[in-house]
Motif scaffolding. Structure first.
Motif, PDB file in Angstrom:
ATOM      1  N   UNK A  13       0.830  -1.188   0.083  1.00 44.20           N
ATOM      2  CA  UNK A  13       0.266  -0.013   0.517  1.00 44.20           C
ATOM      3  C   UNK A  13       0.833   1.345   0.062  1.00 44.20           C
ATOM      4  N   UNK A  14       2.102   0.942   0.268  1.00 39.94           N
ATOM      5  CA  UNK A  14       2.756   2.813   0.367  1.00 39.94           C
ATOM      6  C   UNK A  14       3.779   2.580  -0.031  1.00 39.94           C
ATOM      7  N   UNK A  15       4.122   1.400  -1.164  1.00 41.55           N
ATOM      8  CA  UNK A  15       4.480   1.298  -2.400  1.00 41.55           C
ATOM      9  C   UNK A  15       3.407   2.457  -3.338  1.00 41.55           C
ATOM     10  N   UNK A  16       1.965   1.884  -3.449  1.00 43.37           N
ATOM     11  CA  UNK A  16       0.982   2.101  -4.296  1.00 43.37           C
ATOM     12  C   UNK A  16       0.621   3.595  -4.229  1.00 43.37           C
ATOM     13  N   UNK A  17       0.736   4.247  -3.313  1.00 41.51           N
ATOM     14  CA  UNK A  17       0.611   5.378  -2.963  1.00 41.51           C
ATOM     15  C   UNK A  17       1.335   5.922  -2.932  1.00 41.51           C
ATOM     16  N   UNK A  18       3.111   5.759  -3.146  1.00 36.10           N
ATOM     17  CA  UNK A  18       3.728   6.777  -3.520  1.00 36.10           C
ATOM     18  C   UNK A  18       3.951   7.039  -5.363  1.00 36.10           C
ATOM     19  N   UNK A  22       2.916  10.310  -6.603  1.00 37.95           N
ATOM     20  CA  UNK A  22       4.414  10.785  -8.178  1.00 37.95           C
ATOM     21  C   UNK A  22       3.423  11.086  -9.350  1.00 37.95           C
ATOM     22  N   UNK A  23       2.467   9.832  -9.941  1.00 37.14           N
ATOM     23  CA  UNK A  23       1.892  10.022 -11.296  1.00 37.14           C
ATOM     24  C   UNK A  23       1.174  11.479 -11.210  1.00 37.14           C
ATOM     25  N   UNK A  24       0.466  11.879 -10.202  1.00 36.97           N
ATOM     26  CA  UNK A  24      -0.482  12.840 -10.018  1.00 36.97           C
ATOM     27  C   UNK A  24       0.848  14.328 -10.074  1.00 36.97           C
ATOM     28  N   UNK A  25       1.293  14.065  -9.560  1.00 32.25           N
ATOM     29  CA  UNK A  25       2.791  15.383  -9.792  1.00 32.25           C
ATOM     30  C   UNK A  25       3.025  15.521 -10.833  1.00 32.25           C
ATOM     31  N   UNK A  64      -8.467   7.131  -6.266  1.00 30.07           N
ATOM     32  CA  UNK A  64      -6.989   5.802  -5.483  1.00 30.07           C
ATOM     33  C   UNK A  64      -6.891   5.870  -4.229  1.00 30.07           C
ATOM     34  N   UNK A  65      -5.895   7.803  -4.494  1.00 28.08           N
ATOM     35  CA  UNK A  65      -4.967   7.616  -3.172  1.00 28.08           C
ATOM     36  C   UNK A  65      -5.887   7.757  -1.682  1.00 28.08           C
ATOM     37  N   UNK A  99      -5.819  -4.226  -2.902  1.00 22.24           N
ATOM     38  CA  UNK A  99      -5.271  -4.128  -1.561  1.00 22.24           C
ATOM     39  C   UNK A  99      -6.072  -2.898  -0.859  1.00 22.24           C
ATOM     40  N   UNK A 100      -6.632  -2.332  -1.448  1.00 22.18           N
ATOM     41  CA  UNK A 100      -7.457  -1.226  -1.146  1.00 22.18           C
ATOM     42  C   UNK A 100      -9.191  -2.321  -1.183  1.00 22.18           C
ATOM     43  N   UNK A 101      -9.546  -2.581  -0.976  1.00 23.25           N
ATOM     44  CA  UNK A 101     -11.092  -3.895  -1.028  1.00 23.25           C
ATOM     45  C   UNK A 101     -11.245  -3.185   0.370  1.00 23.25           C
TER      46      UNK A 101
END
Length: 120
Positions: A13-18, A22-25, A64-65, A99-101
């Motif tokens: 989840x931390x990797x997905x958040x990062x 990054x993609x949002x930026x 998603x974030x 994993x967010x389910x």
């Protein structure tokens, strides 16, 4: 759920958040760098269409974030991997896939069937 599974999902989840941040930026940078002035209406329409598409992607990333942060909070609260509907454990294979389910496969299937019947 075992501690090693919880640690695995926290790292995932931390990797997905990062990655999502990054993609949002990058999306925002692309939008601010792409301030074209178009004399031709067709070119302008293409630019606006691309911008609308980029905004839809950005909105999906934002959602998603929010879901990732909620899943991390459930980990902190000790309720990660427990179905919000029935209270049963959500299987590790389902959590690996999504994993967010917040729903087990049975409750999610029921929810989708109900949505189909309502025409959502």
């Amino acid at each position: 759920m075992e501690q090693k599974d919880l640690e695995h999902f926290r790292a995932l989840l931390n990797q997905m958040l990062e990655e999502a941040l990054k993609q949002g930026e990058l999306t925002l940078e692309d939008m601010t760098d792409n301030n074209e002035i178009c004399a031709d209406p067709a070119d302008r329409a293409t630019v606006e269409s691309d911008r609308a598409f980029t905004l839809r992607i950005r909105d999906r990333e934002r959602k998603l974030i929010k879901k990732i942060r909620a899943a991390l909070q459930r980990l902190d609260d000790g309720v990660f991997g427990i179905c919000d509907e029935c209270g049963d454990d959500i299987g590790v294979p389902r959590l690996d896939a999504r994993p967010v389910t917040k729903l087990c496969i049975n409750c999610k299937s029921k929810q989708e069937a109900d949505e189909h019947l309502r025409g959502d």
